[in-house]
Design an enzyme around this catalytic site. Structure first.
Site, PDB file in Angstrom:
ATOM      1  N   GLY A  11      47.303  20.888   1.145  1.00  0.00           N
ATOM      2  CA  GLY A  11      48.407  20.282   1.887  1.00  0.00           C
ATOM      3  C   GLY A  11      48.006  20.100   3.345  1.00  0.00           C
ATOM      4  N   MET A  12      48.972  19.683   4.157  1.00  0.00           N
ATOM      5  CA  MET A  12      48.638  19.381   5.549  1.00  0.00           C
ATOM      6  C   MET A  12      48.216  20.638   6.309  1.00  0.00           C
ATOM      7  SD  MET A  12      50.727  16.812   7.930  1.00  0.00           S
ATOM      8  CE  MET A  12      52.209  17.743   7.752  1.00  0.00           C
ATOM      9  N   GLN A  73      51.744  26.723   0.680  1.00  0.00           N
ATOM     10  CA  GLN A  73      52.285  25.849  -0.353  1.00  0.00           C
ATOM     11  C   GLN A  73      53.726  25.414  -0.065  1.00  0.00           C
ATOM     12  OE1 GLN A  73      50.619  24.520  -2.725  1.00  0.00           O
ATOM     13  NE2 GLN A  73      52.280  23.542  -3.817  1.00  0.00           N
ATOM     14  N   ARG A 102      60.202  35.087   6.629  1.00  0.00           N
ATOM     15  CA  ARG A 102      60.009  35.435   8.049  1.00  0.00           C
ATOM     16  C   ARG A 102      60.951  36.501   8.582  1.00  0.00           C
ATOM     17  NH1 ARG A 102      59.677  29.531  10.423  1.00  0.00           N
ATOM     18  NH2 ARG A 102      57.595  29.055   9.659  1.00  0.00           N
ATOM     19  N   CYS A 135      56.719  26.440  14.344  1.00  0.00           N
ATOM     20  CA  CYS A 135      55.709  25.841  15.228  1.00  0.00           C
ATOM     21  C   CYS A 135      56.164  25.787  16.697  1.00  0.00           C
ATOM     22  CB  CYS A 135      55.354  24.451  14.725  1.00  0.00           C
ATOM     23  SG  CYS A 135      56.777  23.478  14.219  1.00  0.00           S
ATOM     24  N   GLN A 162      59.453  16.888  19.538  1.00  0.00           N
ATOM     25  CA  GLN A 162      58.672  17.349  18.394  1.00  0.00           C
ATOM     26  C   GLN A 162      58.065  16.212  17.570  1.00  0.00           C
ATOM     27  OE1 GLN A 162      61.589  21.167  17.903  1.00  0.00           O
ATOM     28  NE2 GLN A 162      60.282  20.752  16.171  1.00  0.00           N
ATOM     29  N   PRO A 193      52.374 -13.541  28.178  1.00  0.00           N
ATOM     30  CA  PRO A 193      52.663 -12.432  29.116  1.00  0.00           C
ATOM     31  C   PRO A 193      53.854 -12.740  30.026  1.00  0.00           C
ATOM     32  CG  PRO A 193      50.449 -13.357  29.501  1.00  0.00           C
ATOM     33  CD  PRO A 193      51.065 -14.132  28.384  1.00  0.00           C
ATOM     34  N   LYS A 244      66.107  29.084  15.125  1.00  0.00           N
ATOM     35  CA  LYS A 244      64.858  29.853  15.038  1.00  0.00           C
ATOM     36  C   LYS A 244      64.353  30.275  16.424  1.00  0.00           C
ATOM     37  CE  LYS A 244      63.290  27.605  10.785  1.00  0.00           C
ATOM     38  NZ  LYS A 244      62.465  26.516  10.241  1.00  0.00           N
ATOM     39  N   ARG A 267      63.234  15.184  17.609  1.00  0.00           N
ATOM     40  CA  ARG A 267      62.037  14.550  17.031  1.00  0.00           C
ATOM     41  C   ARG A 267      61.699  13.309  17.839  1.00  0.00           C
ATOM     42  NH1 ARG A 267      59.405  17.329  13.657  1.00  0.00           N
ATOM     43  NH2 ARG A 267      61.006  17.517  12.063  1.00  0.00           N
ATOM     44  N   HIS A 274      53.667  18.943  19.585  1.00  0.00           N
ATOM     45  CA  HIS A 274      55.014  19.171  20.106  1.00  0.00           C
ATOM     46  C   HIS A 274      54.913  19.383  21.617  1.00  0.00           C
ATOM     47  CE1 HIS A 274      56.427  19.459  16.122  1.00  0.00           C
ATOM     48  NE2 HIS A 274      56.681  20.746  16.017  1.00  0.00           N
ATOM     49  N   GLN A 350      50.748  21.193  16.871  1.00  0.00           N
ATOM     50  CA  GLN A 350      51.599  22.033  16.019  1.00  0.00           C
ATOM     51  C   GLN A 350      50.969  22.316  14.658  1.00  0.00           C
ATOM     52  OE1 GLN A 350      54.089  21.671  13.429  1.00  0.00           O
ATOM     53  NE2 GLN A 350      53.222  19.733  12.748  1.00  0.00           N
TER      54      GLN A 350
HETATM   55  P1  NAP Z   1      52.347  19.689   2.178  1.00  0.00           P
HETATM   56  O1  NAP Z   1      51.381  18.877   2.981  1.00  0.00           O
HETATM   57  O2  NAP Z   1      53.474  18.977   1.543  1.00  0.00           O
HETATM   58  O3  NAP Z   1      51.481  20.423   1.016  1.00  0.00           O
HETATM   59  C1  NAP Z   1      52.056  21.331   0.096  1.00  0.00           C
HETATM   60  C2  NAP Z   1      51.478  21.118  -1.287  1.00  0.00           C
HETATM   61  O4  NAP Z   1      51.854  19.861  -1.824  1.00  0.00           O
HETATM   62  C3  NAP Z   1      49.962  21.069  -1.406  1.00  0.00           C
HETATM   63  O5  NAP Z   1      49.408  22.346  -1.309  1.00  0.00           O
HETATM   64  C4  NAP Z   1      49.784  20.487  -2.790  1.00  0.00           C
HETATM   65  O6  NAP Z   1      49.927  21.522  -3.761  1.00  0.00           O
HETATM   66  C5  NAP Z   1      50.973  19.550  -2.920  1.00  0.00           C
HETATM   67  N1  NAP Z   1      50.609  18.137  -2.864  1.00  0.00           N
HETATM   68  C6  NAP Z   1      51.153  17.184  -3.659  1.00  0.00           C
HETATM   69  N2  NAP Z   1      50.634  15.978  -3.371  1.00  0.00           N
HETATM   70  C7  NAP Z   1      49.718  16.168  -2.415  1.00  0.00           C
HETATM   71  C8  NAP Z   1      48.846  15.288  -1.713  1.00  0.00           C
HETATM   72  N3  NAP Z   1      48.791  13.981  -1.960  1.00  0.00           N
HETATM   73  N4  NAP Z   1      48.042  15.805  -0.754  1.00  0.00           N
HETATM   74  C9  NAP Z   1      48.065  17.118  -0.492  1.00  0.00           C
HETATM   75  N5  NAP Z   1      48.868  17.992  -1.123  1.00  0.00           N
HETATM   76  C10 NAP Z   1      49.704  17.532  -2.073  1.00  0.00           C
HETATM   77  O7  NAP Z   1      52.969  20.881   3.004  1.00  0.00           O
HETATM   78  P2  NAP Z   1      52.699  21.322   4.526  1.00  0.00           P
HETATM   79  O8  NAP Z   1      53.307  20.347   5.465  1.00  0.00           O
HETATM   80  O9  NAP Z   1      51.257  21.650   4.670  1.00  0.00           O
HETATM   81  O10 NAP Z   1      53.594  22.648   4.614  1.00  0.00           O
HETATM   82  C11 NAP Z   1      53.269  23.821   3.900  1.00  0.00           C
HETATM   83  C12 NAP Z   1      54.134  24.963   4.382  1.00  0.00           C
HETATM   84  O11 NAP Z   1      53.833  25.234   5.738  1.00  0.00           O
HETATM   85  C13 NAP Z   1      55.643  24.690   4.335  1.00  0.00           C
HETATM   86  O12 NAP Z   1      56.328  25.859   3.986  1.00  0.00           O
HETATM   87  C14 NAP Z   1      55.980  24.325   5.743  1.00  0.00           C
HETATM   88  O13 NAP Z   1      57.319  24.600   6.066  1.00  0.00           O
HETATM   89  C15 NAP Z   1      55.042  25.243   6.496  1.00  0.00           C
HETATM   90  N6  NAP Z   1      54.740  24.771   7.839  1.00  0.00           N
HETATM   91  C16 NAP Z   1      54.484  23.454   8.006  1.00  0.00           C
HETATM   92  C17 NAP Z   1      54.200  23.007   9.265  1.00  0.00           C
HETATM   93  C18 NAP Z   1      53.912  21.538   9.455  1.00  0.00           C
HETATM   94  O14 NAP Z   1      53.732  21.156  10.566  1.00  0.00           O
HETATM   95  N7  NAP Z   1      53.840  20.713   8.438  1.00  0.00           N
HETATM   96  C19 NAP Z   1      54.182  23.870  10.348  1.00  0.00           C
HETATM   97  C20 NAP Z   1      54.416  25.236  10.123  1.00  0.00           C
HETATM   98  C21 NAP Z   1      54.691  25.666   8.853  1.00  0.00           C
HETATM   99  P3  NAP Z   1      49.185  21.516  -5.161  1.00  0.00           P
HETATM  100  O15 NAP Z   1      47.693  21.493  -4.903  1.00  0.00           O
HETATM  101  O16 NAP Z   1      49.626  22.793  -5.775  1.00  0.00           O
HETATM  102  O17 NAP Z   1      49.667  20.285  -5.865  1.00  0.00           O
END
Ligand code: NAP
Length: 373
Positions: A11-12, A73, A102, A135, A162, A193, A244, A267, A274, A350
């Site tokens: 994930g991201m 995840q 948390r 974040c 954000q 222009p 939070k 946002r 951020h 962030q």
């Molecule tokens: P995300 O990008 O949606 O990824 C989560 C999961 O989605 C991946 O591990 C993967 O799991 C699945 N997934 C499905 N399609 C995908 C694709 N095309 N590319 C990549 N992954 C895909 O979630 P995230 O934004 O990283 O956030 C994860 C957690 O961190 C959340 O609880 C969030 O609240 C927290 N968080 C996020 C941020 C932020 O800035 N985004 C900041 C702080 C905390 P599988 O491999 O199992 O399919």
């Protein structure tokens, strides 16, 4: 050897985490395995030339063999798996980027440059759950933890700017799609222009309000606009993101008297940085140069940007900070309200300090702790 399992690594947040771990050559001194909720048996990341096969992230028995689980995840995974795993008798370390655990009494919110003492006490007393902070809270504390440590803050309000990344990968794409659509629709007005500016403005307003404008993730235009609400509503009128601020800040720093923290979370159309405008009521009239020194000494990533136009626009922006671990703090000055009222502006990535970096670092800290015992 310590066995560590990674869930949510693609994930991201997870991919930034794995990227940082590779950069820092962190994949030593433990056995790693990688899990997925949707790609079991498929190829995982390549670590030190070895391609890892993905295991089932819902296999409680397999997870229970691990000493440390690192999950990026998301909250629904934590809700589904964490309690089952503990009920199964698992007593390992749970490191999580999601907010689910948390505020639990048996969890520590991790931001080690700020609360290493709290973390160390937790490890010695047997706490097993280490959770990344919100974040915005992490980035605010990275910026000005020196003021908290020196007990200089009576209260603090944070007005945030954000980034789209806080809402997820799809939202980042949607922001750029919105921007591309604005650019496409206004292209002909930009060719001349000397063209009438109000015609260009009318076109942009019409584009962002058109029913075909891509807003399915944000629910509103963000390009050429702002969205003054992040996360769900709380009963007192705050958004959850604003709630939070107080709850997590005080849980991280664990002062005897909680410091009031509140503000508005907004946002804006940046990708992954951020920014926050802080108003701080100091406990006393501390001179600005002393304040600046204290902020500069908060930690090695905090930098001071002199309060000049040139330096501020060059160094105190998402454009300058994105992709780096630096947390600049600038626009530091006293407000007209009186000598105890301070303002400052800070920016941070962030996905790094706001998400992946505290997780990467607590993993190293726990590994070190396990080596010591
Ligand atoms: P995300 O990008 O949606 O990824 C989560 C999961 O989605 C991946 O591990 C993967 O799991 C699945 N997934 C499905 N399609 C995908 C694709 N095309 N590319 C990549 N992954 C895909 O979630 P995230 O934004 O990283 O956030 C994860 C957690 O961190 C959340 O609880 C969030 O609240 C927290 N968080 C996020 C941020 C932020 O800035 N985004 C900041 C702080 C905390 P599988 O491999 O199992 O399919």
């Amino acid at each position: 050897m310590v066995r560590a399992g990674f869930v949510g690594w693609r994930g991201m947040v997870g991919s930034v985490l794995i990227g940082r771990m590779k950069e820092e050559e962190d994949f030593v001194g433990f056995e790693s395995s990688f899990f997925s909720t949707s790609q079991v048996g498929q190829k995982g990341p390549i670590i030190d030339g070895e391609e890892k096969c993905l295991e089932d992230a819902y296999d409680i028995d397999k997870l229970s063999k691990l000493d440390i689980i690192i999950t990026c995840q998301g909250g629904s995974y934590t809700e589904e798996v964490y309690t089952k795993l503990r009920k199964y008798g698992w007593n390992g370390y749970w490191i999580d980027a999601a907010s689910t655990l948390r505020m639990e009494d048996d969890a520590i919110i991790v931001l080690d440059p700020v609360n290493r003492d709290v973390i160390d006490r937790g490890l010695s007393s047997g706490v097993k759950n280490y959770i990344g902070s919100n974040c915005t809270v992490s980035l605010m504390l990275m910026a000005i933890s020196g003021l908290f440590k020196n007990n200089l803050i009576e209260w603090l309000t944070s007005m945030t700017y954000q980034a789209a990344s806080g809402a997820g990968a799809k939202n980042m794409r949607e922001l750029v799609e919105q921007m591309a659509r604005v650019g496409k629709d206004s292209g002909s007005y930009l060719k001349d222009p000397n063209g009438a500016i109000l015609a260009l403005d009318r076109q942009v307003t019409s584009t962002i309000n058109d029913e075909s404008f891509p807003i399915s993730n944000f629910g509103a235009p963000l390009a050429c606009s702002v969205i003054p609400w992040i996360d769900k509503p709380m009963e007192n009128g705050q958004s959850k993101e604003e709630w939070k601020g107080f709850a997590e800040t005080n849980k991280i720093i664990q002062t005897e008297q909680p410091v009031p923290v509140d503000g508005l979370c907004v946002r804006i159309g940046t990708m992954r940085c951020h920014s926050q405008a802080l108003t701080i009521k100091l406990n006393s009239d501390v001179p600005v140069d002393e304040i600046t020194d204290i902020i500069a000494e908060s930690n090695q990533w905090t930098t001071i940007v002199p309060n000049t136009k040139e330096e501020s626009i060059k160094k105190l922006s998402p454009a300058a900070v994105s992709g780096t671990l630096t947390v600049p703090v600038g626009r530091i000055r006293k407000l007209n309200m009186g000598p105890e009222y301070l303002t400052a502006f800070t920016v941070g990535d962030q996905l790094l300090w706001g998400a992946a970096e505290p997780i990467r670092r607590i993993f190293r800290i726990i590994l070190g702790h396990l080596e010591d015992i």
